[in-house]
Design an enzyme around this catalytic site. Structure first.
Site, PDB file in Angstrom:
ATOM      1  N   ARG A  10       0.843  -1.033   0.054  1.00  0.00           N
ATOM      2  CA  ARG A  10      -0.096   0.036   0.297  1.00  0.00           C
ATOM      3  C   ARG A  10       0.911   0.966   0.283  1.00  0.00           C
ATOM      4  NH1 ARG A  10      -2.507   3.163   4.777  1.00  0.00           N
ATOM      5  NH2 ARG A  10      -3.743   4.992   3.611  1.00  0.00           N
ATOM      6  N   HIS A  67      -3.294  10.581   0.901  1.00  0.00           N
ATOM      7  CA  HIS A  67      -2.474  10.586   1.824  1.00  0.00           C
ATOM      8  C   HIS A  67      -1.852  11.832   2.709  1.00  0.00           C
ATOM      9  CE1 HIS A  67      -0.696   7.854   5.009  1.00  0.00           C
ATOM     10  NE2 HIS A  67      -0.422   8.574   5.382  1.00  0.00           N
ATOM     11  N   GLU A  83      -7.092   8.717   6.126  1.00  0.00           N
ATOM     12  CA  GLU A  83      -7.644   8.871   7.608  1.00  0.00           C
ATOM     13  C   GLU A  83      -8.782  10.945   7.063  1.00  0.00           C
ATOM     14  OE1 GLU A  83      -4.519   6.654  10.092  1.00  0.00           O
ATOM     15  OE2 GLU A  83      -4.279   8.643   9.736  1.00  0.00           O
ATOM     16  N   ASN A 140      -7.147   1.483   9.807  1.00  0.00           N
ATOM     17  CA  ASN A 140      -5.836   1.593  10.741  1.00  0.00           C
ATOM     18  C   ASN A 140      -5.950   2.001  12.041  1.00  0.00           C
ATOM     19  OD1 ASN A 140      -4.900   2.805   7.968  1.00  0.00           O
ATOM     20  ND2 ASN A 140      -4.619   4.702   8.447  1.00  0.00           N
ATOM     21  N   TYR A 182      -4.182   1.965  15.886  1.00  0.00           N
ATOM     22  CA  TYR A 182      -2.826   1.425  16.411  1.00  0.00           C
ATOM     23  C   TYR A 182      -2.974   1.473  18.186  1.00  0.00           C
ATOM     24  CZ  TYR A 182      -0.677   3.583  12.014  1.00  0.00           C
ATOM     25  OH  TYR A 182      -0.008   3.431  11.373  1.00  0.00           O
ATOM     26  N   GLU A 186      -3.420  -0.021   8.271  1.00  0.00           N
ATOM     27  CA  GLU A 186      -2.242   0.551   9.141  1.00  0.00           C
ATOM     28  C   GLU A 186      -2.006   0.013  10.890  1.00  0.00           C
ATOM     29  OE1 GLU A 186      -0.842   4.405   9.253  1.00  0.00           O
ATOM     30  OE2 GLU A 186      -1.631   5.203   7.310  1.00  0.00           O
TER      31      GLU A 186
END
Length: 451
Positions: A76, A120, A165, A294, A296, A355
């Site tokens: 990606r 992005h 995002e 994504n 985290y 991600e």
């Protein structure tokens, strides 16, 4: 119990254009808002910029070969709008198109499926000077850009992500000001309108991409969503957590999948909500084929009644807990919770973890090795969470580790390292870390070690 993954599971790595490409003024590339922002004193730690970054523009062949050694099935990457169309509209830069053409061909020669992200965060500076994402016309320019790039690559690229995002584009760029273009507006008036125009651009690009890349291509968007947990069971903290969930999760997922903004958030924003024209929500909710997530960490939220902003929440630090160098809690159960929640509430046809990874204090030892034990453990625990979600019926199709290599980490400059490949930014030497070799084994076996 065996922890193997489906035979067609896509193991991959992810990067983005401004963070790795460099060659900021080469090959006809135009200026982006991140070029301008990073060159503004005080905006980025240590005054770092993406001018050179990982020099991927010149070293992409070596990087793709290293991906081949890793064994990934998919990569990606993002395309720099201003490298393809320097002013964001009008004249096309053939040299920029040629670069991505060569990159895609290199990937395919290694048996790696390209997953292209169109945006992005690096809006052409020329478009920003015409209003940026506050200008509704930018959505039409984005559709034109999508047409240009997909006409060139659509015969070989079959997986497209429109935006990465949108939350960061809207909130970090137009509320906190910590990302380009650096606006600070605690009313959220700019952020809601920016997000609305980004979503219009997303919806307008979908039929263009499908026309140029064929009816079987897969098109989606990438959202950064996180479980939101109240700091206590008090009514105030529970209500605050629901507001935070509305801002971070429902505000961005509901328009795509339900064709509407959450009513509680529209009421909260009031006159600072987006200006919606007839037909907008139908465009925004154009069906997608896949959703990128994504993930985290989670967010633990308490009420903050004295906060001057309208959301009135604060993040709570949990102890004891393990944290990365970003100050983010290591919480793999949150990935499982998020995947199950998204499947239940939104029913996407396919989900990709686009991600996931962690920043650690990585250093080369005297033997030239990087022993990033924290990252190995982080990835293992999150792979396990994804496997559990798969077994519980989540339509998870792939997993992209962030990031393939250390890079320009936005307002943190080169101070935070997320890569599974160590970059010596002075020499551009690439050194696979222990996490690289761990991931290589996972991909080879299509299973977790010890399974």
């Amino acid at each position: 119990m065996s922890k193997t993954f489906p035979e067609d599971f896509s193991w991959g790595v992810a990067t983005s254009s401004y963070q790795i490409e460099g060659a900021a003024t080469e090959g006809g590339r135009g200026e982006s808002i991140w070029d301008r922002f990073s060159h503004t004193p005080g905006k980025v730690l240590n005054g770092d910029t993406g001018d050179i970054a990982c020099n991927h523009y010149h070293l992409y062949r070596d990087d793709v070969k290293l991906m081949g050694e890793l064994g990934v099935l998919a990569y990606r990457f993002s395309i720099a709008w201003s490298r393809v169309i320097p002013d964001g509209k009008g004249e096309v830069n053939q040299a920029g198109l040629d670069f991505y053409d060569r990159l895609v061909n290199s990937l395919l020669s290694e048996g790696i499926e390209p997953f292209a992200t169109l945006y992005h965060w690096d809006l052409p500076q020329a478009l920003y000077e015409e209003g940026g994402w506050l200008n509704r016309t930018t959505a039409d320019y984005f559709a034109y850009y999508a047409d240009v790039i997909s006409r060139r690559l659509g015969d070989r690229v079959h997986h497209w992500m429109t935006f990465n995002e949108p939350l960061c584009v809207a909130i970090l760029g137009h509320v906190s000001g910590e990302h380009a273009p650096g606006h600070k507006d605690s009313t959220f008036g700019e952020a809601t309108q920016v997000n609305h125009h980004v979503y219009l651009a997303h919806g307008k690009a979908i039929p263009v991409l499908r026309a140029n890349s064929g009816p079987t291509c897969q098109i989606g968007i990438v959202l950064n969503m996180s479980p939101i947990h109240p700091a206590t069971n008090s009514a105030a903290d529970v209500a605050a957590a629901y507001r935070a969930d509305g801002l971070s999760n429902r505000w961005f997922a509901d328009p795509i999948f339900k064709g509407e903004y959450p009513t509680d958030m529209l009421a909260l924003f009031g006159e600072c909500g987006p200006k919606i024209e007839p037909g907008d929500m139908e465009i925004i909710s154009t069906p997608i084929d896949m959703l990128g997530l994504n993930y985290y960490t989670r967010n633990v939220i308490a009420d903050a009644p004295d906060d001057p902003g309208i959301i009135k929440t604060r993040n709570v630090h949990i102890e004891p807990a393990e944290y990365t160098t970003m100050g983010w809690e290591v919480y793999p159960d949150g990935l499982y919770e998020l995947l199950v929640r998204v499947q239940r509430d939104y029913h996407p046809a396919a989900i990709y973890i686009t991600e996931n990874g962690c920043a650690s204090a990585d250093e080369l030892d005297k033997a030239g090795k990087v022993h990033d034990e924290q990252r190995v453990n982080y990835l293992r625990s999150h792979f396990e969470a994804a496997h559990r979600a798969l077994k519980d019926g989540v339509s998870l199709k792939g997993y992209f580790v962030w990031s393939f290599m250390d890079n320009f980490e936005w307002n943190w400059g080169y101070d935070r390292r997320f890569g599974i490949v160590y970059i010596d930014f002075a020499t551009q030497q690439r050194t696979p870390k222990d996490s690289f070799h761990f991931y290589q084994r996972v991909i080879r076996d299509n299973a977790l070690p010890g399974a």
